[in-house]
Design a protein around this motif. Structure first.
Motif, PDB file in Angstrom:
ATOM      1  N   ALA A  35      15.670  10.660  24.392  1.00 52.15           N
ATOM      2  CA  ALA A  35      14.961  11.897  24.748  1.00 52.15           C
ATOM      3  C   ALA A  35      15.802  13.129  24.444  1.00 52.15           C
ATOM      4  O   ALA A  35      17.023  13.124  24.551  1.00 52.15           O
ATOM      5  CB  ALA A  35      14.610  11.871  26.228  1.00 52.15           C
ATOM      6  N   MET A  36      15.110  14.207  24.061  1.00 49.18           N
ATOM      7  CA  MET A  36      15.767  15.495  23.869  1.00 49.18           C
ATOM      8  C   MET A  36      15.574  16.339  25.127  1.00 49.18           C
ATOM      9  O   MET A  36      14.587  16.176  25.848  1.00 49.18           O
ATOM     10  CB  MET A  36      15.110  16.256  22.715  1.00 49.18           C
ATOM     11  N   THR A  37      16.486  17.255  25.338  1.00 49.42           N
ATOM     12  CA  THR A  37      16.293  18.238  26.405  1.00 49.42           C
ATOM     13  C   THR A  37      15.303  19.290  25.906  1.00 49.42           C
ATOM     14  O   THR A  37      15.055  19.399  24.695  1.00 49.42           O
ATOM     15  CB  THR A  37      17.616  18.946  26.736  1.00 49.42           C
ATOM     16  N   ASP A  38      14.780  20.088  26.811  1.00 45.73           N
ATOM     17  CA  ASP A  38      13.857  21.152  26.400  1.00 45.73           C
ATOM     18  C   ASP A  38      14.552  22.124  25.440  1.00 45.73           C
ATOM     19  O   ASP A  38      13.944  22.646  24.509  1.00 45.73           O
ATOM     20  CB  ASP A  38      13.345  21.921  27.627  1.00 45.73           C
ATOM     21  N   ARG A  39      15.828  22.335  25.712  1.00 47.57           N
ATOM     22  CA  ARG A  39      16.595  23.252  24.863  1.00 47.57           C
ATOM     23  C   ARG A  39      16.672  22.720  23.429  1.00 47.57           C
ATOM     24  O   ARG A  39      16.497  23.452  22.448  1.00 47.57           O
ATOM     25  CB  ARG A  39      17.991  23.362  25.468  1.00 47.57           C
ATOM     26  N   GLU A  40      16.918  21.417  23.299  1.00 48.86           N
ATOM     27  CA  GLU A  40      16.974  20.807  21.961  1.00 48.86           C
ATOM     28  C   GLU A  40      15.601  20.807  21.295  1.00 48.86           C
ATOM     29  O   GLU A  40      15.474  21.074  20.099  1.00 48.86           O
ATOM     30  CB  GLU A  40      17.508  19.369  22.076  1.00 48.86           C
ATOM     31  N   LEU A  41      14.591  20.511  22.088  1.00 50.52           N
ATOM     32  CA  LEU A  41      13.226  20.531  21.543  1.00 50.52           C
ATOM     33  C   LEU A  41      12.911  21.920  20.987  1.00 50.52           C
ATOM     34  O   LEU A  41      12.385  22.068  19.882  1.00 50.52           O
ATOM     35  CB  LEU A  41      12.203  20.172  22.635  1.00 50.52           C
ATOM     36  N   SER A  56       7.390  15.732   8.697  1.00 50.01           N
ATOM     37  CA  SER A  56       7.081  15.617  10.128  1.00 50.01           C
ATOM     38  C   SER A  56       8.172  14.799  10.801  1.00 50.01           C
ATOM     39  O   SER A  56       8.685  13.843  10.219  1.00 50.01           O
ATOM     40  CB  SER A  56       5.715  14.965  10.336  1.00 50.01           C
ATOM     41  N   PHE A  57       8.501  15.205  11.994  1.00 51.07           N
ATOM     42  CA  PHE A  57       9.615  14.594  12.722  1.00 51.07           C
ATOM     43  C   PHE A  57       9.171  14.247  14.129  1.00 51.07           C
ATOM     44  O   PHE A  57       8.448  15.015  14.757  1.00 51.07           O
ATOM     45  CB  PHE A  57      10.802  15.565  12.778  1.00 51.07           C
ATOM     46  N   LYS A  58       9.615  13.072  14.598  1.00 53.95           N
ATOM     47  CA  LYS A  58       9.224  12.682  15.949  1.00 53.95           C
ATOM     48  C   LYS A  58      10.335  13.008  16.933  1.00 53.95           C
ATOM     49  O   LYS A  58      11.500  12.683  16.708  1.00 53.95           O
ATOM     50  CB  LYS A  58       8.908  11.194  16.020  1.00 53.95           C
ATOM     51  N   LEU A  59       9.926  13.665  17.996  1.00 50.80           N
ATOM     52  CA  LEU A  59      10.864  14.036  19.045  1.00 50.80           C
ATOM     53  C   LEU A  59      10.409  13.358  20.334  1.00 50.80           C
ATOM     54  O   LEU A  59       9.233  13.395  20.681  1.00 50.80           O
ATOM     55  CB  LEU A  59      10.867  15.559  19.230  1.00 50.80           C
ATOM     56  N   PHE A  60      11.351  12.754  21.022  1.00 47.48           N
ATOM     57  CA  PHE A  60      11.028  12.056  22.271  1.00 47.48           C
ATOM     58  C   PHE A  60      11.366  12.927  23.476  1.00 47.48           C
ATOM     59  O   PHE A  60      12.418  13.552  23.526  1.00 47.48           O
ATOM     60  CB  PHE A  60      11.825  10.744  22.360  1.00 47.48           C
ATOM     61  N   ILE A  87       0.854  -1.196   0.000  1.00 45.47           N
ATOM     62  CA  ILE A  87       0.000   0.000   0.000  1.00 45.47           C
ATOM     63  C   ILE A  87       0.888   1.242   0.000  1.00 45.47           C
ATOM     64  O   ILE A  87       2.101   1.147   0.210  1.00 45.47           O
ATOM     65  CB  ILE A  87      -0.938   0.022   1.236  1.00 45.47           C
ATOM     66  N   ASP A  88       0.279   2.399  -0.232  1.00 41.94           N
ATOM     67  CA  ASP A  88       1.067   3.631  -0.298  1.00 41.94           C
ATOM     68  C   ASP A  88       1.611   3.989   1.084  1.00 41.94           C
ATOM     69  O   ASP A  88       0.993   3.683   2.102  1.00 41.94           O
ATOM     70  CB  ASP A  88       0.214   4.772  -0.861  1.00 41.94           C
ATOM     71  N   TYR A  89       2.750   4.634   1.080  1.00 43.87           N
ATOM     72  CA  TYR A  89       3.412   4.901   2.360  1.00 43.87           C
ATOM     73  C   TYR A  89       4.207   6.198   2.301  1.00 43.87           C
ATOM     74  O   TYR A  89       4.652   6.636   1.244  1.00 43.87           O
ATOM     75  CB  TYR A  89       4.356   3.742   2.731  1.00 43.87           C
ATOM     76  N   GLY A  90       4.345   6.797   3.475  1.00 45.73           N
ATOM     77  CA  GLY A  90       5.219   7.957   3.635  1.00 45.73           C
ATOM     78  C   GLY A  90       5.998   7.769   4.919  1.00 45.73           C
ATOM     79  O   GLY A  90       5.773   6.801   5.656  1.00 45.73           O
ATOM     80  N   PHE A  91       6.909   8.688   5.165  1.00 44.40           N
ATOM     81  CA  PHE A  91       7.758   8.559   6.355  1.00 44.40           C
ATOM     82  C   PHE A  91       7.667   9.779   7.261  1.00 44.40           C
ATOM     83  O   PHE A  91       7.647  10.915   6.792  1.00 44.40           O
ATOM     84  CB  PHE A  91       9.233   8.428   5.950  1.00 44.40           C
ATOM     85  N   HIS A  92       7.657   9.517   8.570  1.00 43.22           N
ATOM     86  CA  HIS A  92       8.078  10.509   9.552  1.00 43.22           C
ATOM     87  C   HIS A  92       9.508  10.091   9.907  1.00 43.22           C
ATOM     88  O   HIS A  92       9.907   8.966   9.658  1.00 43.22           O
ATOM     89  CB  HIS A  92       7.303  10.439  10.867  1.00 43.22           C
ATOM     90  N   LEU A  93      10.222  10.974  10.565  1.00 43.01           N
ATOM     91  CA  LEU A  93      11.584  10.623  10.966  1.00 43.01           C
ATOM     92  C   LEU A  93      11.758  10.810  12.462  1.00 43.01           C
ATOM     93  O   LEU A  93      11.435  11.873  12.997  1.00 43.01           O
ATOM     94  CB  LEU A  93      12.541  11.554  10.226  1.00 43.01           C
ATOM     95  N   ILE A  94      12.242   9.772  13.131  1.00 43.00           N
ATOM     96  CA  ILE A  94      12.516   9.893  14.567  1.00 43.00           C
ATOM     97  C   ILE A  94      13.945  10.397  14.733  1.00 43.00           C
ATOM     98  O   ILE A  94      14.898   9.723  14.330  1.00 43.00           O
ATOM     99  CB  ILE A  94      12.396   8.532  15.280  1.00 43.00           C
TER     100      ILE A  94
END
Ligand code: ZN
Length: 466
Positions: free
Chosen positions: A157-163, A147-151, A118-125
């Protein structure tokens, strides 16, 4: 140019419900009307069936690496499972591999995804929040990854500063952040406490991720969205209080969207009281919650506070992957299979709870397309849109079992669940890929979807109580 006429179905979109015919030409919807009189190569009788736009599952994980070097199920089986369950588009979370650039990681992932039925796209973690990654974002956006996933939790996990830094850049680039919102430090402290006390069984996974650890992080993610202006999806919301924060943020004009998943709506924390290691099947993050949360989330589904419902599919097997954490709950791979049954489960339980059919379509297809830059190519039934269609028999019944499922996992969290309504036929760009509930398509027929930047943001704000 191949043409198909679908006759006399009940066409359901996010805005309309009516009896009619659909003419498909060259994979696209060419016309919609009553009693269309045209000669076509193929005709499909849809009498007694609903015709939905193909499901869009905007949160799945294929080929997830486990600590022993094994990987979870991939496209060869689970893209077929998605199709059979009524899903014609998936958005897979590419994991930035250790030491690799974003682009290299995507290239690796693409090789496997080419198999998709089926058709597909990517987010990136994003797992390495460094300058190199930051400077690469533009390149990925040009490839249609918007779209990008941030943990906020776990070892990536990212720090608040990185987020803050990354979300500010997404805003500029016209991208979205998908945030895994749990408080890393609180979870680490609780995990340490339980393990030190010798409490290592799967139930302590849930105990170490209590409700406030999600609620606090959602609040922080909203603050970051407000400060940066970055359109943000709060992924897999499991608590009523977390959803309320999202709803209030929307009402204040902050560009926030809320996602929940079938397991948070249908399964509760009593699964963590099962005998032996069985509970490991339900080890997900955030964990399953109590019944009050299930009820609150359903109210949000009905009243518009929940924007999309995704499976957060992870094709782990119980006898292999889930055994990894037998001596330590922290090592159990997080996640459960769900790609095949999302559409059917939400239809069945939604109807039981009085969910409007158009709202159902909005949750499982239209909103995911709008939020993630695929609309109106995907997510609706309209002239010019891809002819991704699900012919659904509301009278048929089905029973979910691991034995009969297409997805590769050796279990399903919904074993022996009886559902009213069943997917009969699925068309992907006009081609039948499911016929009478059986997969008749081919692996490798799915197209990669380049997604738009600055995609539609949903404006709908509900003030109803949840
Ligand atoms: Zn996920």
């Amino acid at each position: 140019m191949k043409s198909v006429l679908i006759k006399n179905g009940r066409i359901i979109t996010a805005s309309d419900q009516f009896q009619g015919d659909i003419l498909i030409q060259d994979g696209k919807i060419a016309a919609i009307g009553k009693d269309l009189k045209v000669q076509t190569d193929e005709a499909i009788d849809a009498t007694g069936k609903y015709i939905f736009p193909g499901g869009i599952d905007a949160h799945i994980h294929m080929n997830v690496p486990c600590s022993d070097g094994s990987i979870s199920a991939g496209y060869d089986t689970d893209s077929i499972a998605a199709a059979v369950g009524g899903t014609t588009t998936i958005l897979d979370y590419v994991l930035q591999e250790n030491g690799l650039s974003l682009e290299e990681s995507v290239r690796h992932w693409s090789e496997k995804a080419k198999l998709s039925a089926i058709d597909y796209g990517f987010h990136l973690i994003i797992t390495q929040a460094n300058d190199k990654t930051f400077n690469e974002l533009n390149l990925l956006v040009e490839q249609g990854i918007t779209s990008f996933k941030l943990f906020m939790a776990n070892d990536i996990a990212m720090t608040d500063r990185e987020l803050f830094r990354f979300m500010s850049e997404f805003k500029k680039l016209g991208c979205k952040a998908c945030i895994h919102a749990e408080n890393k430090e609180i979870i680490l402290a609780l995990q340490e406490k339980y393990v030190t006390e010798g409490n290592i069984s799967p139930s302590y996974h849930a105990k170490s991720r209590p409700e406030p650890s999600e609620i606090e992080a959602i609040n922080r993610a909203i603050t970051l969205s407000e400060l940066t202006g970055c359109p943000t999806l709060i992924a897999h919301i499991s608590t009523t209080k977390g959803l309320k924060l999202v709803q209030n943020a929307k009402a204040r004009g902050i560009p926030i969207h809320g996602e929940s998943c079938p397991h948070y709506l249908l399964l509760s924390e009593d699964k963590y009281e099962l005998e032996g290691h069985e509970s490991a099947k339900y080890v997900l993050s955030p964990p399953l919650r109590n019944k009050e949360n299930l009820q609150g989330l359903w109210r949000g589904v009905l009243n518009g506070s929940v924007d999309i419902i995704s499976s957060d599919h992870n094709g782990f097997s119980y006898t292999k992957h889930k055994q990894l954490g037998k001596e330590d709950f922290r090592k159990i791979p997080n996640g459960a299979p769900g790609i095949e049954h999302r559409f059917g489960l939400i239809y069945h339980y939604g109807m039981e709870k009085g969910l409007d059919l158009s709202r159902f379509v909005e949750l499982v297809s239209t909103n995911p397309a709008k939020i993630f830059g695929l609309y109106p190519q995907k997510g609706t039934i309209a002239p010019g849109s891809d002819a991704d269609l699900v012919l659904f028999n509301p009278e048929a019944e089905q029973v979910i079992t691991a034995k009969s499922q297409y997805q590769k996992s050796d279990y399903t969290p919904y074993e022996k669940t009886k559902l009213k309504g069943s997917v009969d036929t699925v068309l992907l760009r006009g081609e039948p890929i499911v016929h009478q509930g059986t997969f008749v398509g081919d692996l490798g027929k799915g197209n990669y979807l380049k997604r738009e930047r600055f995609s539609t943001s949903l404006q709908k704000v509900t003030s109803a109580e949840i």
